[in-house]
Enzyme design. Structure first.
Site, PDB file in Angstrom:
ATOM      1  CB  THR A 102      -0.928   0.014   1.223  1.00  0.00           C
ATOM      2  OG1 THR A 102      -1.829  -1.095   1.109  1.00  0.00           O
ATOM      3  CG2 THR A 102      -1.737   1.301   1.285  1.00  0.00           C
ATOM      4  CE  LYS A 177      -5.362  -1.278   1.933  1.00  0.00           C
ATOM      5  NZ  LYS A 177      -4.075  -1.942   2.099  1.00  0.00           N
ATOM      6  CE  LYS A 245       1.741   2.257   4.419  1.00  0.00           C
ATOM      7  NZ  LYS A 245       2.207   1.104   3.631  1.00  0.00           N
TER       8      LYS A 245
END
Lengths: 293, 293
Positions: A102, A177, A245
């Site tokens: 990701t 995502k 993150k």
């Protein structure tokens, strides 16, 4: 593996909990697997099962027809692709690159452009489903890139996932995502606040879940992570620091696109408070702790 | 109705879309139904099917063994119970009162106390499941009150709902409904923000839902209301103005209990903006409109 498909030389870089499971499925399917990880010990099990160790990402790339990366931060992705003796410098023309980390959509686009300039294809293909999805080969894989590269990668992706969708050009997998993480971020705030309210009002949160767990509030976050909150189980399915993150990437992209996302901003500020209080390595459901004061 | 149960004299006050369906199930089960609504026209169908019209809430109460209320605002609840010739003044000892309006826990406690002083039982029993749940007798009914009153009401509640849970003493049903609305409030913010991000990033939101609709973001809000957002279907399943009423009750209670709920506060401020822009009679999924600017 399927008898009609020839074994491929596949490289896998990044052997964390998820990466190890994913690489293991590729090996079990009969492919020739070349691996690299910062910590060699994480490769031992795969090496004993017949995988080949490489000393660098570049060595993996030089030996492989398909290179899969599953590392940590966007800065790690940038390093393994762009460093001296990294993937882009060492691969041969015709190699197919698949970044399953990701990471940032903009970085995915840069990798795709650099790959194309060297006669290679590249896909961004982040996943959801966590360590259990990785173990059971039931990941949802969100893909950005060219249809031709997607078609070429599909037999390999099918070894790891059960819901594999091409979402658009380079970066579209990462953007998808981010949509997933954006929905989750505010949802888990709502779940934590609902459970905190239940307790403060003197209700039994387990009994409350019997009433509200099947209707308009229902979903994975309430029914699975909410149940863990109620039991005081804050063990990580997904680490707070990794979620932070992702939220940072999403907010950066939203800002670049001129899109205000106040719910996402609030969720990040709450998770930053949780991390500052020592919760960085808790699971995301530990957000409930903030409401206990 | 069940052959072993005798028909009861049941009163029903408040014949909106949900109330009409709920009262209809009671009538269909063979009970003797006495109804009142501010607008008599809303009772016509029930009257043709054999229900009896009353000229006031008090007349309903005087004629009934069980009185059910399903009105709009807490101020409406207060009026039908406490006004001159209202329920509490007109009922006989032994009557069982069931308020199914989503209303304030404190008001539920006041009604229960007033009922007890007159030898009556009272339950707060708000529902979730919307007009479809009411029509199909599949409501989730969240109950606060005494076990004995709950047991007495259960055969009647089962005519309207499929998930009926006693959550605690007076007010506990309302508190549980607030938990439901608190979870929903931030969840729908996340769903709207995820879809807004998808569009801004140039993705096809329908295709994004294929990737994220089965995992950790999945749930009623994403899979049902998110799908309506994507289709531009903002017709009310649940009105924005009713949701704002509920969020106001929840924030008032949270404040009274000294509990900060920043996600809920944010959701209310966003819905207030939507209502101020003319969206009060839209469905809650119309929140997406705020992100289109």
């Amino acid at each position: 593996m399927n008898a009609s498909a020839r074994p491929l030389r596949i490289g896998f870089i990044g052997l964390g909990i998820m990466g190890r499971s994913m690489a293991g499925h590729i090996l079990a399917a009969g492919h020739d697997l070349h691996v690299y990880s910062r910590t060699r010990a994480k490769a031992e099990d795969l090496l004993q099962r017949g995988a080949h160790w490489c000393e660098s990402p570049g060595e993996v790339a030089a030996r492989s027809e398909v290179v899969i990366t599953m590392v940590g931060l966007p800065s790690d992705v940038e390093q393994v692709y762009f460093e001296v003796r990294g993937i882009l410098q060492s691969m041969r023309a015709g190699t197919l690159l698949v970044d399953m980390t990701t990471s940032s959509p903009a970085l995915a686009a840069r990798i795709a452009e650099a790959a194309r300039a060297k006669g290679c294809g590249a896909l961004d293909a982040p996943v959801s489903g966590g360590d259990i999805g990785a173990r059971d080969a039931k990941l949802s894989i969100m893909v950005g890139g060219a249809q031709r590269d997607f078609d070429a990668a599909l037999p390999v992706l099918r070894l790891m996932g059960s819901n594999i969708v091409l979402q658009g050009g380079a970066g579209a997998g990462q953007h998808t995502k981010m949509c997933n993480q954006i929905v989750i971020a505010s949802t888990i705030v709502g779940v934590a606040e609902g459970i905190a309210y239940a307790r403060r009002a003197g209700l039994d949160a387990r009994t409350v879940l019997q009433s509200i767990g099947g209707g308009a509030a229902s979903g994975f976050q309430l029914n699975v992570l909410g149940a863990r909150m109620i039991e005081g189980d804050f063990a990580p399915g997904f680490f707070v620091e990794h979620f932070l993150k992702d939220l940072g990437i999403a907010l950066g992209e939203a800002s670049r696109m001129g899109l205000q996302l106040p719910g996402l901003e609030l969720a990040r500020s709450l998770y930053e408070r949780l991390a500052a209080r020592g919760g960085a390595r808790d699971g995301t459901q530990a957000l409930l702790k903030l409401y206990a004061d």
